[in-house]
Write a protein that holds these residues in place. Structure first.
Motif, PDB file in Angstrom:
ATOM      1  N   HIS A 211      -0.285 -18.561  -0.117  1.00 14.22           N
ATOM      2  CA  HIS A 211      -1.061 -17.483  -0.738  1.00 14.22           C
ATOM      3  C   HIS A 211      -0.063 -16.393  -1.117  1.00 14.22           C
ATOM      4  CE1 HIS A 211      -4.810 -19.294   0.844  1.00 14.22           C
ATOM      5  NE2 HIS A 211      -3.985 -19.693   1.822  1.00 14.22           N
ATOM      6  N   SER A 213       1.544 -12.999  -3.390  1.00 11.79           N
ATOM      7  CA  SER A 213       1.305 -11.714  -4.044  1.00 11.79           C
ATOM      8  C   SER A 213       2.658 -11.212  -4.511  1.00 11.79           C
ATOM      9  CB  SER A 213       0.677 -10.720  -3.060  1.00 11.79           C
ATOM     10  OG  SER A 213       0.470  -9.460  -3.681  1.00 11.79           O
ATOM     11  N   ARG A 215       5.005  -8.218  -7.058  1.00 11.88           N
ATOM     12  CA  ARG A 215       5.004  -6.884  -7.668  1.00 11.88           C
ATOM     13  C   ARG A 215       6.424  -6.512  -8.086  1.00 11.88           C
ATOM     14  NH1 ARG A 215       2.616  -1.475  -4.589  1.00 11.88           N
ATOM     15  NH2 ARG A 215       2.883   0.025  -6.304  1.00 11.88           N
ATOM     16  N   SER A 242      -1.607  -7.744   0.252  1.00 12.72           N
ATOM     17  CA  SER A 242      -1.406  -7.548  -1.186  1.00 12.72           C
ATOM     18  C   SER A 242      -0.234  -6.609  -1.412  1.00 12.72           C
ATOM     19  CB  SER A 242      -2.658  -6.970  -1.849  1.00 12.72           C
ATOM     20  OG  SER A 242      -2.396  -6.625  -3.205  1.00 12.72           O
ATOM     21  N   ASN A 244       0.198  -4.947  -4.010  1.00 13.57           N
ATOM     22  CA  ASN A 244      -0.325  -3.784  -4.732  1.00 13.57           C
ATOM     23  C   ASN A 244      -0.798  -2.679  -3.809  1.00 13.57           C
ATOM     24  OD1 ASN A 244       0.159  -4.903  -7.279  1.00 13.57           O
ATOM     25  ND2 ASN A 244      -1.779  -6.014  -7.243  1.00 13.57           N
ATOM     26  N   ASP A 245      -1.018  -3.007  -2.524  1.00 18.04           N
ATOM     27  CA  ASP A 245      -1.452  -2.008  -1.550  1.00 18.04           C
ATOM     28  C   ASP A 245      -0.276  -1.278  -0.911  1.00 18.04           C
ATOM     29  OD1 ASP A 245      -4.044  -2.790  -2.015  1.00 18.04           O
ATOM     30  OD2 ASP A 245      -4.117  -4.174  -0.302  1.00 18.04           O
ATOM     31  N   HIS A 397       0.451  -8.274   9.049  1.00 19.72           N
ATOM     32  CA  HIS A 397      -0.073  -9.576   8.628  1.00 19.72           C
ATOM     33  C   HIS A 397       0.760 -10.708   9.234  1.00 19.72           C
ATOM     34  CE1 HIS A 397      -2.666  -7.600   5.627  1.00 19.72           C
ATOM     35  NE2 HIS A 397      -1.640  -6.773   5.489  1.00 19.72           N
TER      36      HIS A 397
END
Length: 412
Positions: A211, A213, A215, A242, A244-245, A397
């Motif tokens: 999974h 993510s 950026r 994420s 983006n967070d 996480h």
């Protein structure tokens, strides 16, 4: 007593440890020790640099284990050591980068491996996180298209064979670590008309089941340099993570925070700075010939309407991106030394600060190589505080994922 022996003892190393740090065998080191053969200057420079303190890993059980692929001089590693990780495997093919890496991580209990293509995935110890600043290479989709037309299955070996991303994929497939962080230039997104990144995403998500993510992050909020890089984070198990967070600081420092003589940040350090004010050594000022050439080159392109030219900056500014070619003419970041004075390059020590390797309250990074090699190494490196910010964003996480694994998981 040979110079090698004197420097070795001052560094607190045995002959075997000194040989390992320099990347030579013990037999050769004993010949240096006896004075029978004189080592290369790079070896002596390495030992001299090891007279200075180095930031050491805190003792105790690590929170997790990670591997450092395409390691360079250890920028990604620094970010993950900051959250309690232990590096258990390193791969870096460049011999000069290996010297700098060994000098700054002398406490490692593993060797620096060379070409990762020559390392079998089964020979890599178990780990929890994979770090890789892999080189960007084009992938051939011809074989994939042909197999699709024949309704035949294909895998990442077909799509990525011959590229260094293939080695990342095969190691992920074999070890199935809890997470990974990959870093590359911003242009990875548009490389080969976007096809390269599409293959990477397909391999990581569809074929390996991670999974992900990603950026693009600019280093400017952390260091006085515009440096945009793409970071791809993957977790093996479903997660709310994420990129983006991730919070990004506002503003950012200016060059005065890293320049010799512009702030009270260090004593004079030969060969980089000199004089009572610790200003940059005179050798970093451009020659009149080179300065004239750069001005004429910039003017020629200005008249053609192009944007090519040098980047002249002062203490209150933010620099352009430091590149691996900086050793050639320094044109992307030239420091204004005042009216009527020829500008200068950054020194390697200033480059270490610009990239976040040197930070207040920590021992300075050891630079055992020539200026040319140091410029290449820092120009190819990551901005360390950016990686640390990503690592801290990943940390809760990652800890949750590791806690959910088998109780017998060994992180010793």
């Amino acid at each position: 007593m040979s110079e090698f022996s004197t420097l070795r003892q001052r560094a607190g190393l045995t002959v075997a440890e000194a040989a390992r740090a320099a990347g030579y065998d013990e037999r050769t080191a004993y010949r240096w020790e006896s004075g029978e053969v004189k080592p290369r200057e790079a070896v002596l420079r390495l030992l001299r640099s090891m007279q200075e303190p180095v930031a050491r890993r805190e003792p105790g059980e690590p929170a997790f284990r990670f591997i450092d692929l395409f390691a360079g001089i250890g920028g990604l590693r620094r970010g993950f050591e900051a959250i309690g990780g232990k590096c258990v495997f390193t791969s870096e093919w460049d011999k000069y980068a290996q010297l700098t890496y060994r000098a700054n991580f002398p406490y490692d209990d593993h060797e620096v491996n060379g070409d990762i293509r020559q390392v079998a995935e089964a020979d890599i110890p178990q780990f929890d996180v994979l770090l890789a600043g892999f080189p960007c290479q084009p992938f051939s989709l011809a074989g994939v298209s042909k197999k699709n037309s024949l309704n035949r299955a294909h895998g990442f070996a077909d799509e990525t064979q011959g590229t260094l991303f293939f080695d990342v994929a095969r190691i992920l497939a074999h070890h199935r670590p809890a997470a990974f962080l990959l870093e590359n230039v911003k242009n990875l997104l548009s490389h080969d008309r976007g096809r390269t990144f599409e293959v990477i995403k397909d391999v990581l998500q569809e074929q390996l089941g991670y999974h992900i993510s990603y950026r693009v992050v600019d280093g400017k909020p952390w260091t006085p340099q515009h440096r945009e890089r793409i970071f791809i984070v993957g977790f093996r198990d479903p997660t709310a993570f994420s990129m983006n967070d991730m919070p990004i600081p506002e503003g950012g420092p200016v060059l005065a925070s890293i320049l010799h003589g512009a702030a009270e940040i260090e004593e004079p350090e030969a060969p980089y700075s000199e004089g009572p004010e610790g200003k940059a050594a005179a050798k970093y000022t451009l020659s009149q010939h080179l300065w004239t050439y750069l001005q004429n080159y910039a003017e020629k392109h200005r008249q053609k309407g192009n944007g090519f030219g040098f980047g002249l900056v002062g203490p209150g500014d933010t620099a352009r991106t430091l590149s691996a070619r900086y050793h050639k003419d320094g044109s992307e970041i030239l420091i204004d030394q005042g009216k009527g004075r020829i500008p200068r390059r950054l020194t390697p020590r200033e480059c270490a600060r610009l990239m976040g390797f040197d930070r207040p309250g920590q021992p300075p990074v050891r630079i055992p190589v020539s200026d040319t090699q140091a410029y290449r190494q820092f120009g190819n490196a990551v901005v360390v505080p950016v990686v640390e910010a990503i690592a801290r964003h990943m940390e809760p996480h990652l800890m949750k994922a590791l806690a959910a694994q088998e109780p017998e998981r060994d992180v010793a």
